[in-house]
Write a protein that holds these residues in place. Structure first.
Motif, PDB file in Angstrom:
ATOM      1  N   LYS A 137     -51.239-117.089  21.579  1.00  0.00           N
ATOM      2  CA  LYS A 137     -50.144-116.159  21.890  1.00  0.00           C
ATOM      3  C   LYS A 137     -50.059-115.874  23.389  1.00  0.00           C
ATOM      4  O   LYS A 137     -48.989-115.948  23.982  1.00  0.00           O
ATOM      5  CB  LYS A 137     -50.325-114.860  21.111  1.00  0.00           C
ATOM      6  CG  LYS A 137     -50.132-115.028  19.615  1.00  0.00           C
ATOM      7  CD  LYS A 137     -50.261-113.692  18.891  1.00  0.00           C
ATOM      8  CE  LYS A 137     -50.044-113.878  17.386  1.00  0.00           C
ATOM      9  NZ  LYS A 137     -50.198-112.596  16.651  1.00  0.00           N
ATOM     10  N   THR A 138     -51.178-115.524  24.004  1.00  0.00           N
ATOM     11  CA  THR A 138     -51.161-115.165  25.422  1.00  0.00           C
ATOM     12  C   THR A 138     -51.304-116.381  26.333  1.00  0.00           C
ATOM     13  O   THR A 138     -51.091-116.282  27.543  1.00  0.00           O
ATOM     14  CB  THR A 138     -52.289-114.180  25.739  1.00  0.00           C
ATOM     15  OG1 THR A 138     -53.555-114.827  25.504  1.00  0.00           O
ATOM     16  CG2 THR A 138     -52.188-112.931  24.873  1.00  0.00           C
ATOM     17  N   LYS A 139     -51.711-117.518  25.768  1.00  0.00           N
ATOM     18  CA  LYS A 139     -51.959-118.750  26.522  1.00  0.00           C
ATOM     19  C   LYS A 139     -53.109-118.564  27.518  1.00  0.00           C
ATOM     20  O   LYS A 139     -53.134-119.167  28.589  1.00  0.00           O
ATOM     21  CB  LYS A 139     -50.702-119.237  27.258  1.00  0.00           C
ATOM     22  CG  LYS A 139     -49.470-119.351  26.393  1.00  0.00           C
ATOM     23  CD  LYS A 139     -49.664-120.286  25.224  1.00  0.00           C
ATOM     24  CE  LYS A 139     -48.415-120.425  24.368  1.00  0.00           C
ATOM     25  NZ  LYS A 139     -48.639-121.208  23.153  1.00  0.00           N
ATOM     26  N   GLU A 140     -54.067-117.733  27.157  1.00  0.00           N
ATOM     27  CA  GLU A 140     -55.236-117.497  27.996  1.00  0.00           C
ATOM     28  C   GLU A 140     -56.441-118.272  27.459  1.00  0.00           C
ATOM     29  O   GLU A 140     -56.620-118.399  26.251  1.00  0.00           O
ATOM     30  CB  GLU A 140     -55.583-116.011  28.036  1.00  0.00           C
ATOM     31  CG  GLU A 140     -54.559-115.164  28.763  1.00  0.00           C
ATOM     32  CD  GLU A 140     -54.926-113.695  28.758  1.00  0.00           C
ATOM     33  OE1 GLU A 140     -54.438-112.970  29.654  1.00  0.00           O
ATOM     34  OE2 GLU A 140     -55.689-113.250  27.865  1.00  0.00           O
ATOM     35  N   LEU A 141     -57.247-118.753  28.385  1.00  0.00           N
ATOM     36  CA  LEU A 141     -58.496-119.413  28.039  1.00  0.00           C
ATOM     37  C   LEU A 141     -59.647-118.527  28.496  1.00  0.00           C
ATOM     38  O   LEU A 141     -59.735-118.174  29.680  1.00  0.00           O
ATOM     39  CB  LEU A 141     -58.595-120.778  28.732  1.00  0.00           C
ATOM     40  CG  LEU A 141     -59.911-121.538  28.539  1.00  0.00           C
ATOM     41  CD1 LEU A 141     -60.055-122.009  27.101  1.00  0.00           C
ATOM     42  CD2 LEU A 141     -60.002-122.713  29.517  1.00  0.00           C
ATOM     43  N   LYS A 142     -60.528-118.157  27.567  1.00  0.00           N
ATOM     44  CA  LYS A 142     -61.716-117.373  27.900  1.00  0.00           C
ATOM     45  C   LYS A 142     -62.932-118.276  27.722  1.00  0.00           C
ATOM     46  O   LYS A 142     -63.080-118.935  26.688  1.00  0.00           O
ATOM     47  CB  LYS A 142     -61.814-116.149  26.988  1.00  0.00           C
ATOM     48  CG  LYS A 142     -63.043-115.295  27.260  1.00  0.00           C
ATOM     49  CD  LYS A 142     -62.990-113.941  26.560  1.00  0.00           C
ATOM     50  CE  LYS A 142     -63.003-114.067  25.065  1.00  0.00           C
ATOM     51  NZ  LYS A 142     -63.084-112.749  24.384  1.00  0.00           N
TER      52      LYS A 142
END
Length: 196
Positions: A137-142
């Motif tokens: 959804k946020t297109k974030e990679l952690k």
């Protein structure tokens, strides 16, 4: 074109490409991949040979193809490529793949390491060891990277992607302590890196 003395028609070539995971029009399968499809993608994306050699040497111990496509935008992907298992965390490289333009790039990520005196070292690297987690959804990679097996120190970094390049949104880093009585802190509670 002839192969082993037999003529190969365009239709036969098309059937071969579909069977190997390459679809007509250049679209190639991107989910539930097999080892053979990973090999086809390796020929197309050209990630580092040492990564692929490491993966193949441990392939019996890795249950899947070690290749995941995360959609960033229409026809644009973050490609997560597993290289090895490691002693206590796996290793990966990531590529940006623009399918419409047939453009690829091996990505470099900002990484952080905190010393016991509080200073933070910053560096760039293409190979990440740790546990990546992508939010569709946020297109974030952690990425949580452990500095040692028990996971009491290391870094946790959140990246977003602009024009296919990783940008640090938040970074935390914990120094490794030799004191056995030091309290254990979860990665989300590690001290923030200022101006990452």
């Amino acid at each position: 074109m002839k192969l082993f003395g037999f003529g190969i028609t365009a239709a036969f070539v098309g059937l071969f490409l579909v069977a190997s995971g390459v679809k007509a029009g250049g679209d190639q399968k991107k989910s539930d991949l097999t080892r053979e499809e990973r090999s086809a993608w390796y020929q197309r994306l050209k990630w580092p040979a040492d990564c692929e050699e490491s993966f193949q040497s441990q392939a019996e111990d890795i249950p899947d193809a070690g290749l995941t496509f995360h959609r960033l935008k229409d026809k644009q992907y973050l490609v997560e490529i597993q290289c090895y298992l490691g002693a206590y965390q796996p290793g990966f490289v990531f590529m940006f793949y623009d399918e419409a333009r047939a453009k690829t790039a091996l990505l470099k990520f900002k990484r952080y390491e905190r010393e016991t005196d509080g200073r933070v070292s910053r560096y760039l690297e293409t190979e990440l060891s740790g546990f990546p987690e992508f939010d569709d959804k946020t297109k974030e990679l952690k990425v949580w990277s452990k500095s040692r097996g028990i996971g009491d120190c290391g870094s946790i970094v959140v990246y977003t992607f602009r024009n296919g390049q990783p940008v640090v949104e938040e970074a935390r880093a914990q120094a490794c302590q030799d004191d056995p009585d030091a309290p254990f802190a979860e990665p989300e509670a590690w001290p923030r890196v200022r101006n990452p």
